[in-house]
Design an enzyme around this catalytic site. Structure first.
Site, PDB file in Angstrom:
ATOM      1  N   HIS A   1     -61.430  31.126 -33.417  1.00 28.04           N
ATOM      2  CA  HIS A   1     -61.098  31.748 -32.810  1.00 28.04           C
ATOM      3  C   HIS A   1     -60.443  32.972 -33.057  1.00 28.04           C
ATOM      4  CE1 HIS A   1     -56.582  32.374 -31.185  1.00 28.04           C
ATOM      5  NE2 HIS A   1     -56.966  33.327 -31.671  1.00 28.04           N
TER       6      HIS A   1
ATOM      7  N   HIS B   1     -61.925  39.077 -31.432  1.00 33.07           N
ATOM      8  CA  HIS B   1     -61.216  39.959 -31.642  1.00 33.07           C
ATOM      9  C   HIS B   1     -62.848  40.941 -32.966  1.00 33.07           C
ATOM     10  CE1 HIS B   1     -56.998  39.420 -31.331  1.00 33.07           C
ATOM     11  NE2 HIS B   1     -56.660  38.418 -31.449  1.00 33.07           N
TER      12      HIS B   1
ATOM     13  N   LYS C   1     -56.489  40.111 -20.428  1.00 30.75           N
ATOM     14  CA  LYS C   1     -55.990  39.793 -21.707  1.00 30.75           C
ATOM     15  C   LYS C   1     -55.487  41.104 -22.412  1.00 30.75           C
ATOM     16  CE  LYS C   1     -56.261  38.981 -27.190  1.00 30.75           C
ATOM     17  NZ  LYS C   1     -55.931  37.821 -28.182  1.00 30.75           N
TER      18      LYS C   1
END
Length: 290
Positions: A161, A177, A223
């Site tokens: 993730h 990220h 995003k």
């Protein structure tokens, strides 16, 4: 918002120590160059239409030979193709992929950054002092598979993730990220950088900032706002997020820290005994308005 929470001094001191120890951090303008371009616009929730305020990629240069020559990055890069992008699709971990997980953890555990993080967590009574047992704790936090989507099998883990990114029902981007993965995806034309995010003109980022709030699309999904460290090593990120994860049992932990010249909010979500997500949010940088 986060300013009112007050800065966590103890954690800030520790993170500044880790920052100084992060010898594998890449240097802006030398090891990599970013091209910030324009400020990204507003994207309505659920929409995948974003005005493109950046015609060129975010990364105009990355010294890939240097990345591949450093153990922790080399092992990290090997993990980026081990996952199914969509939640709800069960992950099948091969023996080779299992081995790659262990090689990555072994590599980061040799660094001074992780040794320092480990010592701190042992002092706090939060981690096992035996390095092998600590590695096993790290494995559970980052690599243990869990079911993020109710409909399928074990389809996700903290590492996937946070560092690789995934999609939910093919409709929204979750995670992603990490700057190395962002660069790789951008190089293969899967990611389209749309511009930086800033609350006001004082917040405009610099090309040498090591933290960035940004907007992008990935395989056609947008995003609206993401955030990541830029240039820092994988061991620094694993150390930072692991420490924050261990320090709290809350489902969501938000902590404000001052690291180097950056005022950051570090956000960590738990998913049972593993990391659900974790990321930094830039509040301000003292070379501007702090």
């Amino acid at each position: 918002m986060a300013r009112g929470q007050g800065i966590n001094r103890e954690l800030s001191d520790l993170l500044n120590e880790l920052w100084k120890l992060d010898v594998n951090r890449m240097m802006p303008g030398k090891d990599y160059k970013i091209n910030l371009q324009g400020k990204a616009g507003f994207v309505a929730e659920g929409s995948n239409h974003a005005r493109d305020s950046a015609r060129a990629p975010l990364f105009s240069y990355v010294n890939e030979n240097k990345l591949k020559s450093i153990d922790t990055y080399a092992h990290f890069i090997n993990l980026l193709d081990n996952y199914e992008m969509s939640t709800g699709v069960a992950e099948h971990v091969t023996k080779e992929e299992l081995q790659e997980n262990h090689l990555f953890l072994d590599a980061i555990l040799k660094t001074e950054v992780m040794k320092c993080a480990h010592r701190y967590l042992v002092r706090k009574g939060l981690a096992q002092s035996d390095p092998a047992k600590f590695k096993s704790q790290l494995y559970d936090i980052w690599f243990k598979l869990y079911r993020r989507d109710k409909s399928g099998g074990e389809d996700s883990c903290g590492f996937e993730h946070v560092f690789v990114g995934e999609t939910k029902h093919g409709k929204e981007i979750m995670g992603l990220h990490n700057w190395v993965q962002f660069y790789h995806q951008e190089k293969h034309n899967h990611v389209d950088y749309k511009g930086y995010k800033a609350r006001n003109n004082k917040d405009t980022p610099d090309e040498d900032d090591h933290v960035l709030n940004l907007q992008f699309s990935w395989n056609g999904l947008v995003k609206p706002v993401g955030s990541c460290f830029i240039g820092v090593s994988p061991e620094f990120e694993v150390a930072l997020f692991t420490i924050v994860f261990f320090l709290s049992n809350e489902r969501v932990t938000n902590v404000t820290v001052k690291v180097d010249e950056y005022l950051l909010e570090i956000v960590v979500y738990r998913f049972g005994r593993s990391i659900g997500t974790s990321y930094p949010k830039m509040i301000s940088s003292n070379n501007r308005d702090f």
